[in-house]
Design a protein around this motif. Structure first.
Motif, PDB file in Angstrom:
ATOM      1  N   GLY A 102      28.701  22.537  35.457  1.00  0.00           N
ATOM      2  CA  GLY A 102      29.172  22.235  36.801  1.00  0.00           C
ATOM      3  C   GLY A 102      30.601  22.698  36.948  1.00  0.00           C
ATOM      4  O   GLY A 102      31.145  23.383  36.086  1.00  0.00           O
ATOM      5  N   GLY A 103      31.204  22.331  38.085  1.00  0.00           N
ATOM      6  CA  GLY A 103      32.568  22.750  38.316  1.00  0.00           C
ATOM      7  C   GLY A 103      32.662  24.231  38.614  1.00  0.00           C
ATOM      8  O   GLY A 103      31.671  24.903  38.884  1.00  0.00           O
ATOM      9  N   SER A 104      33.871  24.733  38.534  1.00  0.00           N
ATOM     10  CA  SER A 104      34.107  26.133  38.883  1.00  0.00           C
ATOM     11  C   SER A 104      35.052  26.770  37.883  1.00  0.00           C
ATOM     12  O   SER A 104      36.097  26.206  37.550  1.00  0.00           O
ATOM     13  N   LEU A 105      34.649  27.931  37.401  1.00  0.00           N
ATOM     14  CA  LEU A 105      35.491  28.698  36.486  1.00  0.00           C
ATOM     15  C   LEU A 105      35.822  30.019  37.152  1.00  0.00           C
ATOM     16  O   LEU A 105      34.938  30.687  37.688  1.00  0.00           O
ATOM     17  N   GLY A 106      37.099  30.378  37.146  1.00  0.00           N
ATOM     18  CA  GLY A 106      37.494  31.600  37.832  1.00  0.00           C
ATOM     19  C   GLY A 106      38.337  32.523  36.978  1.00  0.00           C
ATOM     20  O   GLY A 106      39.031  32.097  36.050  1.00  0.00           O
ATOM     21  N   PHE A 107      38.250  33.806  37.284  1.00  0.00           N
ATOM     22  CA  PHE A 107      39.095  34.822  36.665  1.00  0.00           C
ATOM     23  C   PHE A 107      39.776  35.574  37.796  1.00  0.00           C
ATOM     24  O   PHE A 107      39.106  36.178  38.642  1.00  0.00           O
ATOM     25  N   ASP A 108      41.092  35.525  37.816  1.00  0.00           N
ATOM     26  CA  ASP A 108      41.825  35.992  38.983  1.00  0.00           C
ATOM     27  C   ASP A 108      42.728  37.173  38.625  1.00  0.00           C
ATOM     28  O   ASP A 108      43.507  37.114  37.681  1.00  0.00           O
ATOM     29  N   GLY A 109      42.598  38.234  39.391  1.00  0.00           N
ATOM     30  CA  GLY A 109      43.544  39.336  39.285  1.00  0.00           C
ATOM     31  C   GLY A 109      43.326  40.271  38.122  1.00  0.00           C
ATOM     32  O   GLY A 109      44.217  41.043  37.760  1.00  0.00           O
ATOM     33  N   ALA A 110      42.126  40.260  37.541  1.00  0.00           N
ATOM     34  CA  ALA A 110      41.868  41.124  36.386  1.00  0.00           C
ATOM     35  C   ALA A 110      41.364  42.494  36.830  1.00  0.00           C
ATOM     36  O   ALA A 110      40.865  42.679  37.933  1.00  0.00           O
ATOM     37  N   LYS A 111      41.501  43.435  35.936  1.00  0.00           N
ATOM     38  CA  LYS A 111      40.839  44.727  36.109  1.00  0.00           C
ATOM     39  C   LYS A 111      39.386  44.609  35.664  1.00  0.00           C
ATOM     40  O   LYS A 111      38.488  45.218  36.238  1.00  0.00           O
ATOM     41  N   GLN A 112      39.191  43.813  34.638  1.00  0.00           N
ATOM     42  CA  GLN A 112      37.881  43.762  34.010  1.00  0.00           C
ATOM     43  C   GLN A 112      37.743  42.448  33.249  1.00  0.00           C
ATOM     44  O   GLN A 112      38.723  41.922  32.726  1.00  0.00           O
ATOM     45  N   VAL A 113      36.514  41.921  33.234  1.00  0.00           N
ATOM     46  CA  VAL A 113      36.194  40.763  32.402  1.00  0.00           C
ATOM     47  C   VAL A 113      35.084  41.174  31.447  1.00  0.00           C
ATOM     48  O   VAL A 113      34.058  41.714  31.871  1.00  0.00           O
ATOM     49  N   LEU A 114      35.310  40.933  30.168  1.00  0.00           N
ATOM     50  CA  LEU A 114      34.317  41.252  29.141  1.00  0.00           C
ATOM     51  C   LEU A 114      33.713  39.964  28.614  1.00  0.00           C
ATOM     52  O   LEU A 114      34.448  39.026  28.286  1.00  0.00           O
ATOM     53  N   ILE A 115      32.400  39.897  28.532  1.00  0.00           N
ATOM     54  CA  ILE A 115      31.743  38.770  27.873  1.00  0.00           C
ATOM     55  C   ILE A 115      31.401  39.224  26.466  1.00  0.00           C
ATOM     56  O   ILE A 115      30.514  40.058  26.263  1.00  0.00           O
ATOM     57  N   GLY A 116      32.158  38.679  25.534  1.00  0.00           N
ATOM     58  CA  GLY A 116      32.075  39.171  24.157  1.00  0.00           C
ATOM     59  C   GLY A 116      32.996  40.370  23.991  1.00  0.00           C
ATOM     60  O   GLY A 116      33.339  41.060  24.958  1.00  0.00           O
ATOM     61  N   SER A 117      33.388  40.639  22.783  1.00  0.00           N
ATOM     62  CA  SER A 117      34.358  41.706  22.549  1.00  0.00           C
ATOM     63  C   SER A 117      33.835  43.073  22.952  1.00  0.00           C
ATOM     64  O   SER A 117      34.591  43.962  23.344  1.00  0.00           O
ATOM     65  N   ALA A 118      32.499  43.239  22.882  1.00  0.00           N
ATOM     66  CA  ALA A 118      31.906  44.520  23.266  1.00  0.00           C
ATOM     67  C   ALA A 118      31.404  44.513  24.708  1.00  0.00           C
ATOM     68  O   ALA A 118      30.896  45.526  25.197  1.00  0.00           O
ATOM     69  N   GLY A 119      31.501  43.367  25.372  1.00  0.00           N
ATOM     70  CA  GLY A 119      31.015  43.293  26.752  1.00  0.00           C
ATOM     71  C   GLY A 119      29.512  43.363  26.843  1.00  0.00           C
ATOM     72  O   GLY A 119      28.969  43.857  27.829  1.00  0.00           O
ATOM     73  N   THR A 120      28.831  42.831  25.849  1.00  0.00           N
ATOM     74  CA  THR A 120      27.361  42.886  25.846  1.00  0.00           C
ATOM     75  C   THR A 120      26.731  41.507  25.690  1.00  0.00           C
ATOM     76  O   THR A 120      25.508  41.398  25.618  1.00  0.00           O
ATOM     77  N   ASP A 121      27.547  40.457  25.630  1.00  0.00           N
ATOM     78  CA  ASP A 121      26.991  39.113  25.445  1.00  0.00           C
ATOM     79  C   ASP A 121      26.565  38.515  26.785  1.00  0.00           C
ATOM     80  O   ASP A 121      26.745  39.124  27.841  1.00  0.00           O
ATOM     81  N   THR A 122      26.020  37.308  26.719  1.00  0.00           N
ATOM     82  CA  THR A 122      25.455  36.657  27.901  1.00  0.00           C
ATOM     83  C   THR A 122      26.117  35.306  28.115  1.00  0.00           C
ATOM     84  O   THR A 122      26.249  34.512  27.182  1.00  0.00           O
ATOM     85  N   LEU A 123      26.526  35.061  29.357  1.00  0.00           N
ATOM     86  CA  LEU A 123      27.104  33.769  29.733  1.00  0.00           C
ATOM     87  C   LEU A 123      26.094  33.041  30.615  1.00  0.00           C
ATOM     88  O   LEU A 123      25.623  33.590  31.613  1.00  0.00           O
ATOM     89  N   THR A 124      25.754  31.812  30.236  1.00  0.00           N
ATOM     90  CA  THR A 124      24.769  31.026  30.982  1.00  0.00           C
ATOM     91  C   THR A 124      25.464  29.887  31.701  1.00  0.00           C
ATOM     92  O   THR A 124      26.271  29.160  31.109  1.00  0.00           O
ATOM     93  N   LEU A 125      25.166  29.747  32.987  1.00  0.00           N
ATOM     94  CA  LEU A 125      25.724  28.662  33.789  1.00  0.00           C
ATOM     95  C   LEU A 125      24.594  27.757  34.251  1.00  0.00           C
ATOM     96  O   LEU A 125      23.626  28.224  34.859  1.00  0.00           O
ATOM     97  N   ASN A 126      24.733  26.468  33.958  1.00  0.00           N
ATOM     98  CA  ASN A 126      23.771  25.490  34.453  1.00  0.00           C
ATOM     99  C   ASN A 126      24.459  24.679  35.539  1.00  0.00           C
ATOM    100  O   ASN A 126      25.060  23.651  35.298  1.00  0.00           O
TER     101      ASN A 126
END
Lengths: 126, 274
Positions: free
Chosen positions: B87-111
């Motif tokens: 729940g709640g809210s998570l934000g990323f502000d003002g970035a060029k890019q957001v990577l999930i995992g160091s290689a940018g290949t992982d998965t983020l799950t939100l319930n």
């Protein structure tokens, strides 16, 4: 006309239950469009429902299969309306199913020349 | 440990990103009354800020950003194993890019809850080789928002569906899949300006419904090779959906709830709705 029921929804475009008075507008700009039934059904518990479909492309072929059903429901002090507006701007349009106008159903043909609307099934008018 | 309580909080983190900053993690569970911004002011040699802190979100809002001193390419690297999202809210502000995992290949799950990416158009690129998000999102009853920081122009095609300038928007890329189950997706929509950009992901799938505030302009190829989605079920919606590709909607389109609200959909190419 047998309705196609997929994923529990008997009309391809449906406004039926839930909260009061939502409106759904769908614009089609492509040249070939097929819709398997449209229904807007008012409900004394869930209020009026409105669907507007606009087939914008003047050079398009559009087919509506299945039923088109606009259905009002009357309560003691108000009417829950089912409203469908269908606007064809092209000249090649086929309605291949039953039209049930127990609510407010408007089908507009805006092509000035070469007007063609083929309705291939019987109509029930409220 | 950082336990977030009511009110607005701003935390500026000094130093590099090689170590945990909040021992015990960050917990936000105050039912939407807290708004916390965590700003970073130093990147590593790869222009990344690697989030090392465990985050538990139950409610409230936590936004990661950068101080004004950060003028270079700004990249967040997120370790999905550190984030617990209920729940709640998570934000990323003002970035060029957001990577999930160091290689940018992982998965983020939100319930539940929401996640937002406010991208800085001055440094983000409209290029598949530089996606604004690299990695996969699974949204279970959750909503993801993509926005453009400090942008005040856009296009609302529903005011004129046949307008000729509809192709003038930039396209930003997600190098990954977005899977939505009874959730929402909003791509660069602003209630005042309309769409400010388009989004293209590797593949987007729906099941269940699209919830309130789903405003999506799907660039061509957003649905892999199939151009087919199972169902559009707009719940409590005042949303706007635009499809560039010829589409097949196999489970129909339905609306429910949304008192007095108008939902609008535009199929720019052929459409089959079964």
């Amino acid at each position: 006309m047998q309705l196609s029921i997929k994923n529990g929804q008997e009309y391809a475009i449906l406004a039926k239950d839930g909260g009061m008075n939502p409106v759904l507008e769908i614009y089609f700009s492509g040249k070939e469009n097929t819709v398997q039934g449209i229904s807007a059904q008012g409900s004394t518990a869930a209020g009026s429902k409105t669907i507007t479909t606009i087939f914008n492309n003047t050079d398009s072929k559009n087919i509506i299969n299945g039923e088109i059903k606009a259905h009002n429901v009357f309560a003691s002090n108000f009417t829950a309306k089912g409203t469908i507006n269908i606007i064809f701007k092209g000249s090649n349009n086929t309605i291949n199913g039953k039209i049930i106008a127990l609510g407010e159903l408007i089908i507009l043909l805006l092509k000035e020349v070469g007007l063609l609307l083929t309705i291939l099934s019987k109509q029930t008018m409220g | 440990m950082l336990t977030i309580k009511d009110g607005k909080n701003t935390i500026i983190v000094k130093g590099d990103s090689t170590q945990t900053r909040f021992k015990g993690g960050i917990t936000s569970s105050t039912f939407g009354r807290s708004y916390t911004t965590i700003l970073f002011d130093r990147l590593n040699s790869e222009n990344r800020y690697i989030l090392k802190d465990k985050v538990t979100l139950e409610a409230g809002s936590v936004v990661y950003g950068f101080t004004n001193d950060m003028v270079n390419n700004r990249i967040f690297e997120v370790d999905q194993s550190l984030i617990t999202f209920n729940g709640g809210s998570l934000g990323f502000d003002g970035a060029k890019q957001v990577l999930i995992g160091s290689a940018g290949t992982d998965t983020l799950t939100l319930n539940g809850g929401s996640i937002s990416f406010s991208i800085d158009p001055n440094i983000a690129q409209s290029s598949l080789s530089a996606p604004i998000l690299a990695g996969n999102l699974i949204l279970n009853g959750a909503t993801v928002f993509f926005g453009l920081k400090n942008t005040k122009i856009g296009i609302n095609p529903f005011k004129n569906p046949n307008a000729t300038n509809l192709d003038g928007l930039s396209t930003y890329y997600v190098d990954g899949n977005i899977n939505i189950t009874d959730g929402g997706l909003s791509t660069f929509w602003n209630d005042s300006y309309g769409f400010m950009a388009k989004l293209k992901a590797t593949n987007i799938t729906f099941s269940g419904g699209l919830v309130e505030r789903s405003n999506i302009w799907f660039e061509k190829g957003s649905f892999g090779d199939s151009n087919q989605i199972s169902k559009i079920n707009l719940k409590n919606s005042s949303g706007h959906l635009i499809f560039e590709d010829a589409m097949t909607i196999e489970g129909g389109i339905g609306i429910r709830d949304g008192e007095g609200k108008t939902s609008q959909i535009l199929f720019k190419d052929n459409a089959t709705i079964n």
